[in-house]
Motif scaffolding. Structure first.
Motif, PDB file in Angstrom:
ATOM      1  N   ILE A   8      -8.789   3.930  -8.819  1.00 57.25           N
ATOM      2  CA  ILE A   8      -7.986   5.081  -9.217  1.00 57.25           C
ATOM      3  C   ILE A   8      -8.748   5.857 -10.280  1.00 57.25           C
ATOM      4  N   LYS A  32     -10.340   5.666  -4.054  1.00 56.79           N
ATOM      5  CA  LYS A  32     -11.206   5.101  -3.015  1.00 56.79           C
ATOM      6  C   LYS A  32     -10.691   3.716  -2.663  1.00 56.79           C
ATOM      7  N   TYR A  33     -10.667   3.415  -1.356  1.00 55.40           N
ATOM      8  CA  TYR A  33     -10.332   2.067  -0.888  1.00 55.40           C
ATOM      9  C   TYR A  33     -11.614   1.274  -0.772  1.00 55.40           C
ATOM     10  N   TRP A  81       0.814  -1.213   0.000  1.00 59.82           N
ATOM     11  CA  TRP A  81       0.000   0.000   0.000  1.00 59.82           C
ATOM     12  C   TRP A  81       0.847   1.262   0.000  1.00 59.82           C
ATOM     13  N   GLY A  82       1.920   1.286   0.784  1.00 58.66           N
ATOM     14  CA  GLY A  82       2.762   2.481   0.848  1.00 58.66           C
ATOM     15  C   GLY A  82       3.335   2.843  -0.510  1.00 58.66           C
ATOM     16  N   GLU A  83       3.825   1.835  -1.210  1.00 55.75           N
ATOM     17  CA  GLU A  83       4.384   2.049  -2.546  1.00 55.75           C
ATOM     18  C   GLU A  83       3.307   2.537  -3.516  1.00 55.75           C
ATOM     19  N   ILE A  84       2.131   1.935  -3.432  1.00 57.93           N
ATOM     20  CA  ILE A  84       1.001   2.334  -4.294  1.00 57.93           C
ATOM     21  C   ILE A  84       0.610   3.788  -4.012  1.00 57.93           C
ATOM     22  N   GLU A  85       0.457   4.125  -2.718  1.00 53.15           N
ATOM     23  CA  GLU A  85       0.018   5.479  -2.355  1.00 53.15           C
ATOM     24  C   GLU A  85       1.042   6.544  -2.752  1.00 53.15           C
ATOM     25  N   THR A  86       2.322   6.179  -2.769  1.00 52.49           N
ATOM     26  CA  THR A  86       3.363   7.111  -3.207  1.00 52.49           C
ATOM     27  C   THR A  86       3.316   7.301  -4.716  1.00 52.49           C
ATOM     28  N   PHE A  90      -8.750  -1.187  -4.680  1.00 49.21           N
ATOM     29  CA  PHE A  90      -8.902   0.268  -4.609  1.00 49.21           C
ATOM     30  C   PHE A  90      -9.247   0.789  -5.988  1.00 49.21           C
ATOM     31  N   PRO A 142      -2.363   8.614  -7.002  1.00 47.07           N
ATOM     32  CA  PRO A 142      -3.404   9.104  -6.097  1.00 47.07           C
ATOM     33  C   PRO A 142      -4.568   8.107  -6.078  1.00 47.07           C
ATOM     34  N   VAL A 143      -4.796   7.495  -4.922  1.00 52.05           N
ATOM     35  CA  VAL A 143      -5.861   6.503  -4.794  1.00 52.05           C
ATOM     36  C   VAL A 143      -7.184   7.237  -4.644  1.00 52.05           C
TER      37      VAL A 143
END
Length: 133
Positions: A41, A32-33, A21-26, A39, A29-30
């Motif tokens: 995009i 909605k989970y 998740w950390g790598e994805i969020e960096t 999620f 921009p997500v």
């Protein structure tokens, strides 16, 4: 019907493993989970769901979109990010080749095209055989 080939472009992408998740969020921009571990995009075509195993791709215009792993594998391959180094090793040129080219140049036994063709066929340049005729 005309056919088209995809241009070779380099893209950035991350495969969603469900635990990165950390790598994805960096990276993206997500939007909605979801309760099922996926999620959404925001893409140019609206919101799209990204499931575990999908790749998130950043396109050439900075846009993001999900891609199923089988489509990703059929479309992309790892880019060689190592800069291409010029070949600094000199190839061995036989004395016979050099002599033949010199004879052609001195005696003008061949046309310029024939001499040039022979030089190109053995992969050498004029400076390797002693300059211009």
């Amino acid at each position: 019907m005309p056919k088209y080939r995809k241009k070779p472009v380099e893209i950035e992408a991350i495969q969603f493993t469900g635990s990165n998740w950390g790598e994805i969020e960096t990276f993206v921009p997500v939007g909605k989970y979801n309760e099922d571990g996926t999620f959404n995009i925001v893409t140019l075509e609206g919101e799209h769901k990204c499931s575990i195993g999908d790749f998130v791709i950043q396109g050439v215009a900075g846009e993001f979109y999900p891609c199923k792993p089988e489509i990703f594998a059929a479309t992309y391959e790892p880019a060689d990010t190592t800069p291409v180094q010029p070949d600094t090793e000199e190839e061995e040129i036989s004395e016979e080749d050099i002599a033949e080219i010199k004879q052609m140049m001195i005696g003008m036994k061949g046309t310029v095209q024939e001499i040039s063709s022979h030089i190109n066929s053995i992969g050498i340049t004029l400076d390797k055989i002693g300059g211009n005729p």
